[in-house]
Design an enzyme around this catalytic site. Structure first.
Site, mmCIF file in Angstrom:
data_model
loop_
_atom_site.group_PDB
_atom_site.id
_atom_site.type_symbol
_atom_site.label_atom_id
_atom_site.label_comp_id
_atom_site.label_asym_id
_atom_site.label_seq_id
_atom_site.Cartn_x
_atom_site.Cartn_y
_atom_site.Cartn_z
ATOM 1 N N LYS A 158 0.738 -1.103 0.174
ATOM 2 C CA LYS A 158 0.021 0.133 0.048
ATOM 3 C C LYS A 158 1.017 1.160 0.097
ATOM 4 O O LYS A 158 1.748 1.391 0.941
ATOM 5 C CB LYS A 158 -0.907 0.072 1.243
ATOM 6 C CG LYS A 158 -1.911 -0.993 1.497
ATOM 7 C CD LYS A 158 -2.672 -0.658 2.596
ATOM 8 C CE LYS A 158 -4.046 -1.731 2.781
ATOM 9 N NZ LYS A 158 -4.692 -1.467 4.014
ATOM 10 N N ARG A 291 -12.833 12.853 8.727
ATOM 11 C CA ARG A 291 -13.724 13.869 8.485
ATOM 12 C C ARG A 291 -15.173 12.822 8.219
ATOM 13 O O ARG A 291 -15.207 11.751 8.852
ATOM 14 C CB ARG A 291 -13.521 13.738 6.725
ATOM 15 C CG ARG A 291 -13.356 12.506 6.000
ATOM 16 C CD ARG A 291 -13.311 12.547 4.618
ATOM 17 N NE ARG A 291 -12.727 11.452 3.964
ATOM 18 C CZ ARG A 291 -13.392 10.213 3.785
ATOM 19 N NH1 ARG A 291 -14.951 10.269 4.042
ATOM 20 N NH2 ARG A 291 -12.996 9.101 3.110
#
Ligand code: ADP
Length: 450
Positions: A158, A291
């Protein structure tokens, strides 16, 4: 409390924020590109400012345009929605430097969690269980091969700056390592300007379970249970539900407390999501989103709280309006993401909406910025609506989803609605017995994707 806030976003999420603000008696400023002059968020806000041409780099992502819009309108705070500038630490810093409040966490929290290696390291130190893998970044192919030997294949490489399902590559065995390593690095570099990568054990049958947390910025935090977002295509969620069909009350309480304690310890402020893979009763942290999530409405439905209202409250310095004890789960909620995309390949399908009818009735919520005659511009995300249903239990929510999808009319463009009609025929979806790979397999067999 603020008198006026600016919403640095578009589409359904901008509308979502307008609605919360209006209920709180706060005036709203919409910003828009020239492609969005006729958009619903512009019509619904109290004021609007055109901030640039269609490409988002010159409008929705432009720091000077957005800060100027605040100065001109006298907005005291900015709500970033999701995407765009919502996790941009540099932007948050600049907002704060202009004495404008960012409705979200601090630049520092965004920075720490935005780098996946630092995030994992931080979470590990805070007692959150993580996927086994490399200690930090992996610089060379030799090192990557050694880690592959140590943790065992399959592995996933990743990009530390990755997001939105990009910058991730799986190697099933040592032979596939070189290609996966090189590709993940290249994707990290080209998409996110950072070629640093790390390695994790690739879990073969996990579910994606994420915990909603909320902090007051003063060492207090709660959790609002989990969402199961395992139905994914190309690592992107398409169907989300809460509570998770595979999670027991005991597991929820345990992992929820671990998460709430972790964010409390870093004085986290506002909404956040801690994402896990869940396999054989174990949770493994993968990343934290600092968020509001697209799928936040399923959590709102089962807890009966308004997360945007809460974000605005704490950003203005007020206390949170609920405690952990106040948060009791009521029923079951499901969200499906309706994209303007053409099946079977999910190619974007912008265009003019000739007819739009939103479903209604008990337990149905449609978050969308569509209207009759609206033209979906080709420049942005293909999400055009989210249909959220709430029932007393999972079977009731599924029946309601079936009924509501039947009422929905979106004519003029292709959408992902037929996918959901088809999924509601599948035993695995009806029983909740799916994992993160189920949908990809299903699409291969049922849609003959090319
Ligand atoms: P992004 O930031 O791009 O969303 P995430 O790290 O959140 O990336 O991972 C997105 C999805 O990729 C997960 O929901 C899961 O489907 C898959 N994934 C990530 N890490 C692993 C892993 N170690 N094993 C198996 N699947 C994984």
């Amino acid at each position: 409390m603020f008198n006026k806030i600016l919403i640095a976003n578009r589409g359904e999420i901008a509308l979502r924020v307008v609605r919360a603000a209006r209920e709180m008696g706060i005036a709203t400023v919409a910003v828009h590109s020239t492609a969005d002059s006729d958009a619903m968020h512009v019509r619904m806000a109290d004021e609007s400012v055109c901030i640039g041409p269609p490409p988002s780099t010159q409008s929705y992502l432009s720091f000077p345009a957005i800060i100027s819009a605040c100065e001109i309108t006298g907005a005291e705070a900015i709500h970033p929605g999701y995407g765009f500038l919502s996790e941009n630490a540099e932007f948050v810093q600049i907002v704060e430097d202009h004495d404008i409040t960012f409705i979200g966490p601090t630049a520092e929290h965004i920075r720490v969690m935005g780098d996946k290696i630092t995030a994992k390291d931080t979470m590990k130190k805070l007692g959150v269980p993580c996927v086994p893998g490399s200690e930090g970044g992996v610089a060379t192919l030799d090192e990557a091969r050694q880690i592959g030997e140590d943790i065992g294949y399959p592995i996933i490489i990743k990009a530390t700056a990755g997001g939105g399902g990009r910058g991730m590559k799986v190697a099933q065995n040592a032979q596939e390592m070189e290609k996966a390593f090189m590709t993940a690095r290249a994707e990290g570099k080209s998409n996110f300007g950072n070629d640093e990568v790390y390695i994790e054990k690739y879990l073969t049958t996990p579910r994606h379970i994420e915990i909603q947390v909320f902090g007051d910025g003063k060492g207090g935090a709660v959790h609002l249970g989990e969402r199961d977002c395992s139905l994914q295509r190309r690592h992107q969620k398409v169907f989300e539900e809460a509570p998770g069909p595979a999670i027991s009350a005991e597991e929820r309480a345990t992992i929820g407390k671990v998460c709430a304690d972790a964010v409390a310890r870093i004085n986290y402020i506002g909404a956040g999501t801690i994402e896990f893979l869940y396999e054989k009763g174990e949770f493994y942290f993968i990343e934290m989103n600092t968020r509001l999530q697209v799928e936040h409405p399923v959590t709102e439905a089962i807890f009966g709280v308004d997360l945007v209202r809460e974000q605005i409250r704490v950003a203005s310095g007020m206390e949170m309006s609920f405690t952990q004890e106040d948060l009791q789960i009521n029923g079951h909620a499901i969200e499906v993401r309706i994209n303007a995309e053409k099946l079977p390949n999910f190619s974007p399908c912008p265009g003019r909406i000739t007819q739009y009818h939103a479903p209604g009735g008990l337990g149905v919520r449609m978050d969308s910025a569509l209207y009759d005659g609206y033209s979906i511009p080709p420049y942005y995300d293909s999400l055009i609506g989210k249909l959220i249903v709430h029932g007393r239990d999972r079977p009731e929510a599924l029946a309601r989803l079936h009924r509501a999808l039947g009422e929905l009319i979106v004519d003029g463009v292709d959408t992902t609605v037929p996918l959901f009609h088809a999924l509601l025929e599948e035993d695995e979806v009806l029983s909740g017995a799916y994992n993160i790979h189920w949908l990809e397999h299903w699409l291969e067999t049922n849609l003959n994707q090319s």
